[in-house]
Scaffold this motif. Structure first.
Motif, PDB file in Angstrom:
ATOM      1  N   ASP A 220       0.782  -1.330  -0.061  1.00  0.00           N
ATOM      2  CA  ASP A 220       0.001   0.048  -0.031  1.00  0.00           C
ATOM      3  C   ASP A 220       0.728   1.285   0.001  1.00  0.00           C
ATOM      4  O   ASP A 220       0.536   2.251   0.665  1.00  0.00           O
ATOM      5  CB  ASP A 220      -0.895   0.028   1.277  1.00  0.00           C
ATOM      6  N   GLY A 221       2.000   1.187  -0.716  1.00  0.00           N
ATOM      7  CA  GLY A 221       2.744   2.356  -1.015  1.00  0.00           C
ATOM      8  C   GLY A 221       3.943   2.668   0.017  1.00  0.00           C
ATOM      9  O   GLY A 221       4.661   3.277  -0.203  1.00  0.00           O
ATOM     10  N   LEU A 222       4.061   1.649   1.046  1.00  0.00           N
ATOM     11  CA  LEU A 222       5.136   1.850   1.924  1.00  0.00           C
ATOM     12  C   LEU A 222       6.302   1.345   1.310  1.00  0.00           C
ATOM     13  O   LEU A 222       6.237   0.104   0.804  1.00  0.00           O
ATOM     14  CB  LEU A 222       4.653   1.202   3.223  1.00  0.00           C
ATOM     15  N   THR A 223       7.496   1.922   1.302  1.00  0.00           N
ATOM     16  CA  THR A 223       8.740   1.531   0.649  1.00  0.00           C
ATOM     17  C   THR A 223       9.673   1.368   1.713  1.00  0.00           C
ATOM     18  O   THR A 223      10.016   2.562   2.578  1.00  0.00           O
ATOM     19  CB  THR A 223       9.067   2.277  -0.409  1.00  0.00           C
ATOM     20  N   PHE A 224      10.665   0.386   2.015  1.00  0.00           N
ATOM     21  CA  PHE A 224      11.769   0.446   2.538  1.00  0.00           C
ATOM     22  C   PHE A 224      12.885   0.304   1.738  1.00  0.00           C
ATOM     23  O   PHE A 224      13.117  -0.275   0.619  1.00  0.00           O
ATOM     24  CB  PHE A 224      11.596  -0.879   3.432  1.00  0.00           C
ATOM     25  N   LEU A 225      14.065   1.122   2.142  1.00  0.00           N
ATOM     26  CA  LEU A 225      15.451   1.192   1.479  1.00  0.00           C
ATOM     27  C   LEU A 225      16.179   0.358   2.457  1.00  0.00           C
ATOM     28  O   LEU A 225      16.476   0.611   3.624  1.00  0.00           O
ATOM     29  CB  LEU A 225      15.731   2.490   1.356  1.00  0.00           C
ATOM     30  N   PRO A 226      16.886  -0.939   2.305  1.00  0.00           N
ATOM     31  CA  PRO A 226      17.457  -1.744   3.241  1.00  0.00           C
ATOM     32  C   PRO A 226      18.894  -1.538   3.396  1.00  0.00           C
ATOM     33  O   PRO A 226      19.944  -2.437   3.395  1.00  0.00           O
ATOM     34  CB  PRO A 226      17.390  -3.142   2.494  1.00  0.00           C
ATOM     35  N   TYR A 227      19.377  -0.140   3.589  1.00  0.00           N
ATOM     36  CA  TYR A 227      20.605   0.185   3.681  1.00  0.00           C
ATOM     37  C   TYR A 227      21.209   0.644   5.237  1.00  0.00           C
ATOM     38  O   TYR A 227      21.641   1.435   5.612  1.00  0.00           O
ATOM     39  CB  TYR A 227      20.899   1.552   2.800  1.00  0.00           C
ATOM     40  N   LEU A 228      20.824  -0.608   5.947  1.00  0.00           N
ATOM     41  CA  LEU A 228      21.244  -0.312   7.282  1.00  0.00           C
ATOM     42  C   LEU A 228      22.789  -0.378   7.701  1.00  0.00           C
ATOM     43  O   LEU A 228      23.156   0.233   8.704  1.00  0.00           O
ATOM     44  CB  LEU A 228      20.555  -1.564   8.091  1.00  0.00           C
ATOM     45  N   CYS A 229      23.579  -0.792   6.690  1.00  0.00           N
ATOM     46  CA  CYS A 229      24.906  -0.856   6.423  1.00  0.00           C
ATOM     47  C   CYS A 229      25.435  -0.064   5.329  1.00  0.00           C
ATOM     48  O   CYS A 229      26.641  -0.553   4.962  1.00  0.00           O
ATOM     49  CB  CYS A 229      25.202  -2.170   6.977  1.00  0.00           C
ATOM     50  N   GLY A 230      24.865   0.443   5.101  1.00  0.00           N
ATOM     51  CA  GLY A 230      25.263   1.385   3.696  1.00  0.00           C
ATOM     52  C   GLY A 230      24.888   0.347   2.457  1.00  0.00           C
ATOM     53  O   GLY A 230      24.156  -0.547   2.565  1.00  0.00           O
ATOM     54  N   SER A 231      25.036   1.083   1.099  1.00  0.00           N
ATOM     55  CA  SER A 231      24.831   0.014  -0.042  1.00  0.00           C
ATOM     56  C   SER A 231      26.189  -0.258  -0.595  1.00  0.00           C
ATOM     57  O   SER A 231      27.034   0.413  -0.728  1.00  0.00           O
ATOM     58  CB  SER A 231      23.998   0.859  -0.955  1.00  0.00           C
ATOM     59  N   THR A 232      26.008  -1.328  -1.426  1.00  0.00           N
ATOM     60  CA  THR A 232      27.201  -1.536  -2.295  1.00  0.00           C
ATOM     61  C   THR A 232      27.013  -1.877  -3.587  1.00  0.00           C
ATOM     62  O   THR A 232      27.553  -1.206  -4.503  1.00  0.00           O
ATOM     63  CB  THR A 232      27.844  -3.124  -1.587  1.00  0.00           C
ATOM     64  N   MET A 233      25.801  -2.478  -4.048  1.00  0.00           N
ATOM     65  CA  MET A 233      25.572  -2.841  -5.398  1.00  0.00           C
ATOM     66  C   MET A 233      24.245  -2.948  -5.585  1.00  0.00           C
ATOM     67  O   MET A 233      23.451  -3.283  -4.708  1.00  0.00           O
ATOM     68  CB  MET A 233      26.380  -4.243  -5.903  1.00  0.00           C
ATOM     69  N   PRO A 234      23.590  -2.189  -6.610  1.00  0.00           N
ATOM     70  CA  PRO A 234      24.388  -1.697  -7.761  1.00  0.00           C
ATOM     71  C   PRO A 234      25.207  -0.102  -7.595  1.00  0.00           C
ATOM     72  O   PRO A 234      25.778   0.201  -8.392  1.00  0.00           O
ATOM     73  CB  PRO A 234      23.141  -1.214  -8.716  1.00  0.00           C
ATOM     74  N   LYS A 235      24.683   0.426  -6.444  1.00  0.00           N
ATOM     75  CA  LYS A 235      25.626   1.628  -6.191  1.00  0.00           C
ATOM     76  C   LYS A 235      26.235   1.531  -4.878  1.00  0.00           C
ATOM     77  O   LYS A 235      25.832   0.984  -3.559  1.00  0.00           O
ATOM     78  CB  LYS A 235      24.235   2.530  -5.759  1.00  0.00           C
ATOM     79  N   TYR A 236      27.450   1.761  -4.859  1.00  0.00           N
ATOM     80  CA  TYR A 236      28.490   1.759  -3.989  1.00  0.00           C
ATOM     81  C   TYR A 236      28.223   3.153  -3.038  1.00  0.00           C
ATOM     82  O   TYR A 236      28.683   4.110  -3.536  1.00  0.00           O
ATOM     83  CB  TYR A 236      29.885   1.522  -4.122  1.00  0.00           C
ATOM     84  N   ASN A 237      27.991   2.884  -1.654  1.00  0.00           N
ATOM     85  CA  ASN A 237      27.798   4.127  -0.907  1.00  0.00           C
ATOM     86  C   ASN A 237      27.571   3.723   0.658  1.00  0.00           C
ATOM     87  O   ASN A 237      26.717   3.358   1.134  1.00  0.00           O
ATOM     88  CB  ASN A 237      26.360   5.027  -1.176  1.00  0.00           C
ATOM     89  N   PRO A 238      28.866   3.724   1.156  1.00  0.00           N
ATOM     90  CA  PRO A 238      28.954   3.299   2.682  1.00  0.00           C
ATOM     91  C   PRO A 238      28.119   4.067   3.511  1.00  0.00           C
ATOM     92  O   PRO A 238      27.896   3.993   4.809  1.00  0.00           O
ATOM     93  CB  PRO A 238      30.411   3.391   2.826  1.00  0.00           C
TER      94      PRO A 238
END
Length: 467
Positions: free
Chosen positions: A316-334
């Motif tokens: 129902d429109g709720l979106t989570f970004l799972p970057y609790l420890c940064g992101s690596t792939m496809p986008k590297y961003n600690p």
């Protein structure tokens, strides 16, 4: 006929024995604790062998074994004298002390050159080449005593057979192995001042190299390759995804992708002399575990599944970004951080659960698109494979067939298959893999996740900005 696979993980050693039909007959696990302080992560090398030797002894009390193979992590470094006696504790793959040396190597060779020879798109402190340069500079007395350079599997093979040997998949991320020629990269060795005479003899995976107490010893493969073999991921079009704490995607490849300065996907030497790509993300199953601990501590994971089932696809429109420890792939961003976006008063706890699960499915889809290879089937492993809802969600999100496996210790099974190859029990890895049993198959039911996926990508574009 009994075949043993030994999987040496970061903090545990798993051992399993299978017959020549790949039916599991026995399974053991021994845990151990690393010595760590800041960037320093070490372990007494002899203790690795003590654990392995002890597990083999336990198995022999229960049944006879015809052959064994060992898989380990790639970058754990062990330095010894001419008699194979360690001259310092093992420098574990997680160790980051050689950051300055990594920067120096990168500045000298450049990322493009390193990738084109080794398949590694980054130069990091964990690579053995960087660690060796650090030891030479900071521990000259240790280096003076060093006559043999082992990685962990090499050391166990040496203790089993007395032979100074290695196998090629293990050396993929040493930074001094040429994955095109299958030999040592002399230019890198010259730069770090290491003679190839200090390195073991190179072998392919699945080669019988000796014997230990009546058991044939066969070269194995690095952990991810062994796990892929044990999952039946042995041809293009079939990939594995492991949703454990992290998410790891393994894809066989006939060739080495062209260098892309924006990509950090490594290309490794595979068991068959071809290649494989590895993609990983730091928080997958960890995200659901975090949510459980934070908001639903008295609820089981099976109960979380039931909660999520009550919510329509798309949460129902709720979106989570799972970057609790940064992101690596496809986008590297600690520096990336997790977030829930699109919250309204209508959202319940069940929506939070489903949105976390959908985010991991979105992450799987985005990584498959990032890797850009044709995929027909996904073989699911790790704790996430125990959730029918999550598996179906991933099949619908990607539009791919997804299967789970009866045997969960795929790295041990991969080792057992290689052990069988080494003594002629199997004609080929591919033939043996045909016997691997599937637990359940999930086909896409046509659930439309496109809008959910679009939101995920859009919020990632807005909120996940490297700095």
């Amino acid at each position: 006929m009994n075949l043993m696979g030994i999987d040496m993980g970061t903090t545990s050693v798993k051992t399993a024995v299978f017959d020549d039909k790949l039916c599991e007959k026995l399974k053991l696990c021994a845990d151990y604790t690393l010595n760590s302080h800041g960037d320093i992560v070490e372990f007494e090398a002899e203790k690795y062998w003590d654990i392995v030797k002890g597990e083999i002894e336990k198995v022999k009390k229960e049944l006879s074994v015809d052959a064994l193979a060992v898989d380990t992590q790639c970058e754990t470094l062990i330095l010894t004298d001419e008699n194979g006696v360690p001259v310092r504790p093992a420098i574990v793959w997680l160790d980051n002390r050689a950051a300055a040396e990594a920067k120096e190597i990168e500045a000298h060779f450049g990322r493009k050159r390193v990738y084109e020879v080794t398949g590694q798109p980054e130069v990091t402190a964990t690579w053995p080449a960087c660690k060796l340069l650090w030891v030479k500079r900071h521990e000259p007395l240790v280096w003076e005593k060093t006559k043999r350079i082992f990685l962990l599997e090499d050391y166990i093979l040496y203790k089993l057979t007395g032979k100074f040997i290695t196998e090629k998949t293990l050396q993929s991320s040493s930074l001094y192995f040429d994955i095109r020629s299958g030999g040592w990269w002399d230019e890198m060795l010259d730069y770090i001042g290491v003679s190839s005479e200090l390195l073991p003899e190179l072998f392919d995976s699945g080669v019988c190299v000796g014997e230990y107490e009546g058991i044939k010893v066969v070269t194995g493969a690095m952990d991810q390759v062994s796990g892929a073999i044990g999952a039946g991921v042995v041809k293009p079009g079939v990939v594995s995804e492991m949703t454990g704490t992290t998410m790891v995607i393994f894809m066989p490849s006939d060739g080495i992708p062209e260098y892309d300065e924006n990509s950090i996907v490594p290309c490794h030497y595979n068991y068959d002399g071809k290649y494989c790509l590895l993609s990983w993300s730091p928080t997958a199953g960890m995200s659901l575990k975090w949510l459980k601990n934070a908001l639903f501590s008295e609820t089981s994971f099976a109960e979380l599944d039931e909660m999520a089932k009550t919510v329509a696809p798309g949460s129902d429109g709720l979106t989570f970004l799972p970057y609790l420890c940064g992101s690596t792939m496809p986008k590297y961003n600690p520096h990336a951080r997790g977030s829930f976006t699109g919250l309204t008063t209508e959202h319940t706890g069940a929506h939070f659960v489903r949105s976390v699960m959908e985010a991991v499915a979105c992450m799987l889809r985005s990584n498959l698109e990032y890797l850009g290879l044709s995929v027909d089937e996904i073989r699911a492993m790790g704790g996430g494979a125990n959730s029918p809802l999550w598996c179906q969600m991933k099949a619908d999100m990607t539009g791919k067939r997804l299967v789970t496996l009866k045997n969960k210790e795929t790295a041990c099974l991969g080792g057992a298959i290689l052990a069988g190859i080494g003594i002629g029990a199997f004609e080929s890895v591919e033939k043996a893999a045909q016997m691997i049993e599937v637990s359940r198959t999930y086909e896409s039911k046509g659930v439309d996740y496109d809008e959910c996926y679009k939101r995920y990508l859009e919020y990632d574009r807005i909120l996940n900005i490297p700095r």
